[in-house]
Design an enzyme around this catalytic site. Structure first.
Site, PDB file in Angstrom:
ATOM      1  N   LYS A 207       0.866  -1.183   0.000  1.00 41.13           N
ATOM      2  CA  LYS A 207       0.000   0.000   0.000  1.00 41.13           C
ATOM      3  C   LYS A 207       0.900   1.229   0.000  1.00 41.13           C
ATOM      4  O   LYS A 207       1.839   1.303   0.787  1.00 41.13           O
ATOM      5  CB  LYS A 207      -0.885  -0.010   1.243  1.00 41.13           C
ATOM      6  CG  LYS A 207      -1.507   1.345   1.626  1.00 41.13           C
ATOM      7  CD  LYS A 207      -2.738   1.662   0.793  1.00 41.13           C
ATOM      8  CE  LYS A 207      -3.352   3.015   1.167  1.00 41.13           C
ATOM      9  NZ  LYS A 207      -3.888   3.092   2.522  1.00 41.13           N
ATOM     10  N   ASP A 340     -12.960   1.352   3.059  1.00 39.55           N
ATOM     11  CA  ASP A 340     -12.263   2.079   4.122  1.00 39.55           C
ATOM     12  C   ASP A 340     -12.903   1.820   5.498  1.00 39.55           C
ATOM     13  O   ASP A 340     -12.812   2.654   6.411  1.00 39.55           O
ATOM     14  CB  ASP A 340     -12.184   3.595   3.850  1.00 39.55           C
ATOM     15  CG  ASP A 340     -10.808   4.174   4.206  1.00 39.55           C
ATOM     16  OD1 ASP A 340      -9.990   3.450   4.798  1.00 39.55           O
ATOM     17  OD2 ASP A 340     -10.570   5.363   3.913  1.00 39.55           O
TER      18      ASP A 340
HETATM   19  N1  ARG Z   1      -8.601   7.377   4.240  1.00 42.20           N
HETATM   20  C1  ARG Z   1      -9.107   8.365   3.316  1.00 42.20           C
HETATM   21  C2  ARG Z   1      -8.357   9.660   3.470  1.00 42.20           C
HETATM   22  O1  ARG Z   1      -8.061  10.022   4.582  1.00 42.20           O
HETATM   23  C3  ARG Z   1     -10.566   8.566   3.534  1.00 42.20           C
HETATM   24  C4  ARG Z   1     -11.230   9.382   2.524  1.00 42.20           C
HETATM   25  C5  ARG Z   1     -12.665   9.418   2.838  1.00 42.20           C
HETATM   26  N2  ARG Z   1     -13.429  10.274   2.014  1.00 42.20           N
HETATM   27  C6  ARG Z   1     -13.985   9.959   0.888  1.00 42.20           C
HETATM   28  N3  ARG Z   1     -14.742  10.814   0.304  1.00 42.20           N
HETATM   29  N4  ARG Z   1     -13.807   8.807   0.367  1.00 42.20           N
HETATM   30  O2  ARG Z   1      -8.108  10.325   2.528  1.00 42.20           O
END
Ligand code: ARG
Length: 424
Positions: A207, A340
């Site tokens: 990752k 996520d």
């Molecule tokens: N882990 C990701 C970051 O911090 C989460 C993003 C969440 N937002 C979204 N619209 N997908 O960037």
């Protein structure tokens, strides 16, 4: 008590599997065949040990005498166990920002035990866990594989690679604390060395943080982080060693740079442009767009400790990401389901499916993204991703027809993994 009983049942069936060949005949009202995209009526699946040995219909199966166990799921539809390509099983969704700093890696791992179980019980039988400090994900994977814990099949990355001060560094504390993300590596050779280190300690996938992010302090969501040289070097090393690379990338430049460097999947993909869509199609790059999580961040994020700075970034990201999900899908980019989970509660993973349908997919396309496409991204399509002869018996069921109502996946009532029933 409930948990203890579950563990006991799982352990008992594991023991039974170990002692003699067990043949299960599993039948239901219908089955979603993600390979043909069709709904099959009255299926009968024959399972021996951990594998599917035959997929047929109840009519065609005259003789059940072979079966040592019959499982009849009346009124239910079978689906392959679903696959989430972006989880953080050792992250507590109720601890973000400075709250998370108080949790040790040991504690995070212990929390992960329950999160892994919740994930499996929700119908997610496989996850790709992309980013965990202290190789807590490796430990969890191994304990699950050895039958010590109940959880999904895990493909894990260990610590995420990133630049100093980038999305995958640890930026919350002032300099005198010398806080540094475990995957921080600057320059091509350091990045290559970090890939090697992650492989040494058990990573299945790499990752990397290609751009800034929403939840990191002091990073710009849209800005590229790793240079092309760094990205190319680490991707080449991972590929030489037979690992795929997942790149966290929100901004267009960083997305395009990562695709050009050869990553296998773009995570988030929020601000993808026309060039990025063209490049992804040409290179066969998968997109894993977490379009549910925005609802949790903006709804419950503040209480969970998400910084105001991050909430502001989310407000300018979520909507565009959803529009671009539709564009990417319309353009025919290969899509997987990546949620996520860990930013939001484990076990709520499949809430994302209905959003994938709202933003352009048909129900079967959303289910394919969450099954066979995930298996293909992992290069495990011969073993996982559909209910088919020779594959692992990872099977779930819902009441009713999920092709009519995709939100039925938010209430999975039957879960089998490796031929073992965990929920019925
Ligand atoms: N882990 C990701 C970051 O911090 C989460 C993003 C969440 N937002 C979204 N619209 N997908 O960037």
């Amino acid at each position: 008590m409930k948990n203890a009983l579950r563990y006991f049942l799982a352990a008992a069936s594991l023991a039974a599997l170990g002692s003699h060949a067990d043949t299960i005949v599993l039948s239901a009202d219908a089955m979603v065949d993600v390979e043909s995209g069709k709904l099959i009526q009255n299926p009968a699946i024959i399972i021996e040990d951990d594998k599917i040995v035959s997929v047929t219909t109840q009519d065609a199966l005259s003789d059940f005498s072979e079966a040592t166990q019959r499982i009849e799921l009346k009124g239910k539809t079978l689906l392959p166990g679903l696959m989430d390509m972006h989880t953080h099983l050792t992250s507590d969704p109720h601890e973000h920002g400075y709250k998370r700093l108080a949790t040790s890696q040991n504690r995070a791992l212990l929390k992960g035990v329950g999160y892994a179980e919740a994930t499996l019980m929700a119908g997610v039988t496989t996850v790709r866990n992309v980013g965990a400090g202290g190789y807590t994900d490796v430990a969890l994977r191994d304990a699950i594989n050895d039958g010590e814990l109940v959880g999904p099949r895990m493909f894990v990355s260990g610590p995420s690679l990133g630049i100093t001060g980038g999305h995958c560094d640890s930026n919350l504390l002032p300099p005198e604390y010398k806080a540094k993300g475990q995957g921080v590596a600057d320059g091509p050779w350091e990045a290559v060395a970090k890939v090697r280190e992650n492989i040494k300690y058990g990573a299945d996938v790499i990752k990397v943080c290609a751009t800034g992010g929403v939840l990191s302090k002091g990073t710009k969501v849209g800005a590229q982080q790793y240079s092309f040289e760094e990205m190319k070097a680490l991707v080449d090393e991972a590929h030489r060693r037979g690992l795929i690379v997942a790149a966290h990338a929100h901004g267009a430049e960083g997305i395009n740079n990562a695709i050009r460097a050869g990553v296998d999947s773009i995570e988030h993909g929020s601000f993808v442009d026309k060039e990025g869509i063209k490049l992804a199609k040409k290179n066969g790059t998968y997109f894993s767009m977490d379009i549910y999580v925005t609802e949790y961040i903006l709804g419950e994020g503040e209480a969970a400790g998400i910084l105001e700075e991050s909430l502001a970034k989310e407000r300018m990201t979520g909507e565009t990401q959803r529009e671009n999900f539709r564009k990417a899908h319309d353009a025919g980019i290969k899509m997987v389901m990546g949620t996520d989970a860990g930013v939001y509660p484990h076990g709520d993973n499949l809430k994302q499916l209905s959003r994938m349908v709202t933003f352009g997919m048909t129900p079967i396309e959303a289910l394919q993204a969450a099954s066979i496409n995930g298996a293909t991204l992992l290069k495990k399509e011969k073993e996982l991703g559909s209910i088919a002869e020779g594959k692992y018996a990872d099977i779930i069921a819902v009441d009713g027809n999920p092709l009519d109502d995709i939100s039925l996946l938010e209430d999975v009532s039957f879960v089998m993994k490796d031929g073992v029933v965990y929920k019925q």
